[in-house]
Motif scaffolding. Structure first.
Motif, PDB file in Angstrom:
ATOM      1  N   ARG A   1       0.891  -1.193  -0.120  1.00 44.90           N
ATOM      2  CA  ARG A   1      -0.105   0.218  -0.092  1.00 44.90           C
ATOM      3  C   ARG A   1       0.703   1.430   0.084  1.00 44.90           C
ATOM      4  O   ARG A   1       0.225   2.292  -0.583  1.00 44.90           O
ATOM      5  CB  ARG A   1      -1.017   0.089   1.328  1.00 44.90           C
ATOM      6  N   ALA A   2       2.024   1.199   0.870  1.00 46.88           N
ATOM      7  CA  ALA A   2       2.998   2.343   0.790  1.00 46.88           C
ATOM      8  C   ALA A   2       3.433   2.683  -0.646  1.00 46.88           C
ATOM      9  O   ALA A   2       3.843   4.124  -1.008  1.00 46.88           O
ATOM     10  CB  ALA A   2       3.841   2.236   1.644  1.00 46.88           C
ATOM     11  N   MET A   3       3.550   1.680  -1.524  1.00 46.39           N
ATOM     12  CA  MET A   3       3.968   2.120  -2.909  1.00 46.39           C
ATOM     13  C   MET A   3       3.265   2.879  -3.818  1.00 46.39           C
ATOM     14  O   MET A   3       3.452   3.421  -4.654  1.00 46.39           O
ATOM     15  CB  MET A   3       4.532   0.889  -3.570  1.00 46.39           C
ATOM     16  N   ARG A   4       1.822   2.857  -3.088  1.00 48.07           N
ATOM     17  CA  ARG A   4       0.683   3.612  -3.917  1.00 48.07           C
ATOM     18  C   ARG A   4       0.490   4.867  -3.268  1.00 48.07           C
ATOM     19  O   ARG A   4      -0.438   5.475  -3.409  1.00 48.07           O
ATOM     20  CB  ARG A   4      -0.358   2.761  -4.110  1.00 48.07           C
ATOM     21  N   SER A   5       1.133   5.155  -2.003  1.00 47.65           N
ATOM     22  CA  SER A   5       0.843   6.360  -1.231  1.00 47.65           C
ATOM     23  C   SER A   5       1.998   7.507  -1.303  1.00 47.65           C
ATOM     24  O   SER A   5       3.016   7.069  -1.642  1.00 47.65           O
ATOM     25  CB  SER A   5       0.593   5.770   0.229  1.00 47.65           C
ATOM     26  N   ASP A   6       1.511   8.682  -0.854  1.00 47.78           N
ATOM     27  CA  ASP A   6       2.419   9.741  -0.717  1.00 47.78           C
ATOM     28  C   ASP A   6       2.641  10.304   0.735  1.00 47.78           C
ATOM     29  O   ASP A   6       3.873  10.419   0.981  1.00 47.78           O
ATOM     30  CB  ASP A   6       1.913  10.928  -1.560  1.00 47.78           C
ATOM     31  N   THR A   7       1.817  10.136   1.452  1.00 48.33           N
ATOM     32  CA  THR A   7       1.969  10.550   2.905  1.00 48.33           C
ATOM     33  C   THR A   7       1.514   9.466   3.763  1.00 48.33           C
ATOM     34  O   THR A   7       0.343   8.898   3.663  1.00 48.33           O
ATOM     35  CB  THR A   7       0.963  12.022   2.871  1.00 48.33           C
ATOM     36  N   THR A   8       2.312   9.046   4.709  1.00 50.62           N
ATOM     37  CA  THR A   8       1.694   8.266   5.679  1.00 50.62           C
ATOM     38  C   THR A   8       1.957   8.788   7.049  1.00 50.62           C
ATOM     39  O   THR A   8       2.924   9.298   7.417  1.00 50.62           O
ATOM     40  CB  THR A   8       2.736   6.856   5.828  1.00 50.62           C
ATOM     41  N   VAL A   9       1.005   8.561   8.036  1.00 58.61           N
ATOM     42  CA  VAL A   9       1.176   8.812   9.381  1.00 58.61           C
ATOM     43  C   VAL A   9       1.408   7.553  10.103  1.00 58.61           C
ATOM     44  O   VAL A   9       0.831   6.533  10.041  1.00 58.61           O
ATOM     45  CB  VAL A   9      -0.269   9.212  10.153  1.00 58.61           C
ATOM     46  N   VAL A  10       2.503   7.689  11.053  1.00 61.17           N
ATOM     47  CA  VAL A  10       3.022   6.555  11.878  1.00 61.17           C
ATOM     48  C   VAL A  10       2.328   6.722  13.403  1.00 61.17           C
ATOM     49  O   VAL A  10       2.872   7.882  13.724  1.00 61.17           O
ATOM     50  CB  VAL A  10       4.253   6.255  11.721  1.00 61.17           C
TER      51      VAL A  10
ATOM     52  N   ASN B   1      -8.254   8.842   0.778  1.00 58.80           N
ATOM     53  CA  ASN B   1      -7.280  10.001   1.629  1.00 58.80           C
ATOM     54  C   ASN B   1      -8.161  10.276   2.890  1.00 58.80           C
ATOM     55  O   ASN B   1      -9.366   9.841   2.939  1.00 58.80           O
ATOM     56  CB  ASN B   1      -7.535  11.426   0.755  1.00 58.80           C
ATOM     57  N   TYR B   2      -7.364  10.403   4.054  1.00 60.99           N
ATOM     58  CA  TYR B   2      -7.983  10.517   5.274  1.00 60.99           C
ATOM     59  C   TYR B   2      -7.265  11.927   5.987  1.00 60.99           C
ATOM     60  O   TYR B   2      -6.315  12.245   5.762  1.00 60.99           O
ATOM     61  CB  TYR B   2      -7.421   9.225   6.102  1.00 60.99           C
ATOM     62  N   GLU B   3      -8.295  12.400   6.778  1.00 64.48           N
ATOM     63  CA  GLU B   3      -7.792  13.430   7.711  1.00 64.48           C
ATOM     64  C   GLU B   3      -7.367  12.700   9.097  1.00 64.48           C
ATOM     65  O   GLU B   3      -8.547  12.465   9.887  1.00 64.48           O
ATOM     66  CB  GLU B   3      -8.572  14.530   7.629  1.00 64.48           C
ATOM     67  N   VAL B   4      -6.426  12.938   9.741  1.00 62.67           N
ATOM     68  CA  VAL B   4      -6.075  12.654  11.078  1.00 62.67           C
ATOM     69  C   VAL B   4      -6.259  13.631  11.838  1.00 62.67           C
ATOM     70  O   VAL B   4      -5.588  14.762  11.613  1.00 62.67           O
ATOM     71  CB  VAL B   4      -4.768  11.721  11.163  1.00 62.67           C
TER      72      VAL B   4
ATOM     73  N   GLY C   1      -4.949  19.538  15.815  1.00 61.59           N
ATOM     74  CA  GLY C   1      -4.409  19.663  14.381  1.00 61.59           C
ATOM     75  C   GLY C   1      -4.956  18.654  13.429  1.00 61.59           C
ATOM     76  O   GLY C   1      -5.165  17.635  13.877  1.00 61.59           O
ATOM     77  N   THR C   2      -4.748  18.787  12.306  1.00 65.16           N
ATOM     78  CA  THR C   2      -5.031  17.838  11.188  1.00 65.16           C
ATOM     79  C   THR C   2      -4.176  17.577  10.230  1.00 65.16           C
ATOM     80  O   THR C   2      -3.297  18.235   9.951  1.00 65.16           O
ATOM     81  CB  THR C   2      -6.421  18.350  10.463  1.00 65.16           C
ATOM     82  N   ILE C   3      -3.992  16.320   9.943  1.00 68.18           N
ATOM     83  CA  ILE C   3      -2.822  15.725   8.772  1.00 68.18           C
ATOM     84  C   ILE C   3      -3.623  15.102   7.758  1.00 68.18           C
ATOM     85  O   ILE C   3      -4.523  14.053   8.041  1.00 68.18           O
ATOM     86  CB  ILE C   3      -2.078  14.912   9.612  1.00 68.18           C
ATOM     87  N   ARG C   4      -3.393  15.311   6.660  1.00 70.11           N
ATOM     88  CA  ARG C   4      -4.015  14.706   5.510  1.00 70.11           C
ATOM     89  C   ARG C   4      -3.024  13.657   5.168  1.00 70.11           C
ATOM     90  O   ARG C   4      -1.822  13.806   5.020  1.00 70.11           O
ATOM     91  CB  ARG C   4      -4.049  15.459   4.280  1.00 70.11           C
ATOM     92  N   CYS C   5      -3.358  12.318   5.128  1.00 78.13           N
ATOM     93  CA  CYS C   5      -2.513  11.212   4.653  1.00 78.13           C
ATOM     94  C   CYS C   5      -3.300  10.095   3.723  1.00 78.13           C
ATOM     95  O   CYS C   5      -4.626  10.266   3.599  1.00 78.13           O
ATOM     96  CB  CYS C   5      -1.947  10.589   5.883  1.00 78.13           C
ATOM     97  N   HIS C   6      -2.517   9.209   3.276  1.00 79.71           N
ATOM     98  CA  HIS C   6      -3.223   8.098   2.472  1.00 79.71           C
ATOM     99  C   HIS C   6      -3.407   6.766   3.328  1.00 79.71           C
ATOM    100  O   HIS C   6      -4.019   5.776   3.056  1.00 79.71           O
ATOM    101  CB  HIS C   6      -2.408   7.921   1.312  1.00 79.71           C
ATOM    102  N   LEU C   7      -2.526   6.818   4.481  1.00 76.64           N
ATOM    103  CA  LEU C   7      -2.362   5.710   5.179  1.00 76.64           C
ATOM    104  C   LEU C   7      -2.020   5.835   6.565  1.00 76.64           C
ATOM    105  O   LEU C   7      -1.049   6.926   6.771  1.00 76.64           O
ATOM    106  CB  LEU C   7      -1.422   4.708   4.555  1.00 76.64           C
ATOM    107  N   VAL C   8      -2.309   5.085   7.706  1.00 68.45           N
ATOM    108  CA  VAL C   8      -2.011   5.344   8.926  1.00 68.45           C
ATOM    109  C   VAL C   8      -1.304   4.073   9.334  1.00 68.45           C
ATOM    110  O   VAL C   8      -1.871   2.954   9.171  1.00 68.45           O
ATOM    111  CB  VAL C   8      -2.925   5.610   9.837  1.00 68.45           C
ATOM    112  N   VAL C   9      -0.072   3.840   9.760  1.00 64.62           N
ATOM    113  CA  VAL C   9       0.628   2.578  10.115  1.00 64.62           C
ATOM    114  C   VAL C   9       0.701   2.444  11.502  1.00 64.62           C
ATOM    115  O   VAL C   9       1.162   3.408  12.159  1.00 64.62           O
ATOM    116  CB  VAL C   9       2.007   2.521   9.559  1.00 64.62           C
ATOM    117  N   VAL C  10       0.054   1.522  12.125  1.00 64.82           N
ATOM    118  CA  VAL C  10      -0.018   1.220  13.564  1.00 64.82           C
ATOM    119  C   VAL C  10       1.117   0.419  14.049  1.00 64.82           C
ATOM    120  O   VAL C  10       1.226  -0.602  13.690  1.00 64.82           O
ATOM    121  CB  VAL C  10      -1.520   0.654  14.075  1.00 64.82           C
TER     122      VAL C  10
END
Length: 335
Positions: free
Chosen positions: A137-146, A216-219, A225-234
């Motif tokens: 999935r990360a290969m298809r994403s630009d921004t990731t929240v860890v 797309n997701y808003e964390v 604060g808000t963070i726009r991302c494609h993926l959250v890695v837990v």
């Protein structure tokens, strides 16, 4: 004699080998919910980043199990333990009996409450399958929240950045269990991550996750604060995976309560590794000792003691998580 070990991580494999070494004629079974061959969980971030291929994360401990006549049972998730009848029932409906049982089922990651309402937004980084899904999935994403504290969060952030993602690391603070990295080392490592372009949000939590369009997701952080991302890695700490022991008569606190011999209150059931709350003879208290090295040490002693040994587990400084991942962790982040 029949030894049944639940879990194919470092503690489980060490227990199986130790029991086999002392009891040459016994039947030794290693049951695991994993379908893959044993692997090194600490190297999963390297699989995500592309620094290692699949063969590079194989656990050398598990390579000669067949030669030792240790039978590996894959796809077996323990559902119930009947300590009166010496029997374990698995989620697929099958059963195995035992003379001695070692619980080495490790832990399960903690999911932040805010993510439960947005199941498509996140992936765990806990198992081999998780690592493969995160990389794909990360290969298809630009921004990731860890999301995750300490070592686990650091390694996940490092791997995602190495893969080319823009990375925002939400570090909620000290882990509740195990031994945290020393403050000085973590500060230096965090500075190195920042130097490599990782944005760090320390001492906060994920308050909400909004699904914008399924991709797309808003964390939303606890600070608003808000963070726009494609993926959250837990990549959170892991709590002992022991729910299947409910009703078994085996006593548990946060983990399976064992004495200095790794033995539970049920005389033929032992526990080792991340699921075990071990009595420390020096501190005179029970605690969970997360970490690969301590898991191997505990598993070996549990296996020996099941087979008639009488060795006491005494933790030393090298079993502490922070000392194992100090300077080496800093060097990994610099690389």
């Amino acid at each position: 004699m029949r030894y049944l070990i639940l879990g194919s991580g470092p503690a489980g494999i060490a227990a199986a080998k130790a029991a086999r070494k002392l009891d040459k004629d016994a039947e030794v079974l290693l049951a695991t919910e994993e379908h893959a061959a044993p692997y090194l969980r600490p190297l999963l971030p390297d699989l995500v980043s592309g620094e290692r291929e699949l063969p590079g994360v194989a656990d050398p401990q598990g390579k000669n199990l067949a030669d030792l006549k240790v039978r590996l049972l894959g796809g077996k998730r323990a559902r119930r333990v009947d300590s009166a009848k010496n029997r374990v029932t698995f989620s697929d409906g099958t059963e195995e009996t035992y003379n001695f049982l070692c619980v080495a089922t490790g832990g399960r990651p903690i999911l932040p409450l805010a993510l439960m309402g947005a199941p498509g937004s996140f992936l765990f980084l806990n198992s081999l399958g998780d690592a493969q899904r995160v990389r794909e999935r990360a290969m298809r994403s630009d921004t990731t929240v860890v999301y995750g504290p300490g070592y686990l969060g650091i390694e996940a952030a490092r791997a995602m950045r190495k893969l080319g993602n823009q990375v925002i690391w939400i570090n909620p603070g000290l882990p509740r269990f195990g031994n945290p990295i020393s403050g000085e080392v973590e500060a230096r490592v965090t500075d190195q991550l920042r130097a490599r372009g990782v944005k760090v949000h320390e001492g906060t939590e994920i308050a909400d996750v909004i699904d914008v369009d399924g991709k797309n997701y808003e964390v939303v952080t606890a600070g608003g604060g808000t963070i726009r991302c494609h993926l959250v890695v837990v990549a959170t700490e892991r709590l002992p995976n022991i729910g299947f022991l409910d009703g078994s008569g085996v006593k548990a606190g946060a983990g399976v309560l064992v004495d200095e011999y790794l033995r539970t209150n049920v005389s033929n059931i032992y526990a080792a590794g991340d699921c075990a709350e071990v009595y420390d003879v020096n501190r005179r208290e029970s605690r969970i000792n997360f970490g690969w090295r301590s898991a191997i040490k505990q598993g070996q002693l549990a296996g020996e003691n099941m087979a008639g040994g009488g060795k006491v587990y005494i933790k030393n400084a090298e079993d502490y998580f922070g000392l194992l991942f100090g300077t080496p962790l800093l060097e990994r982040v610099k690389a």
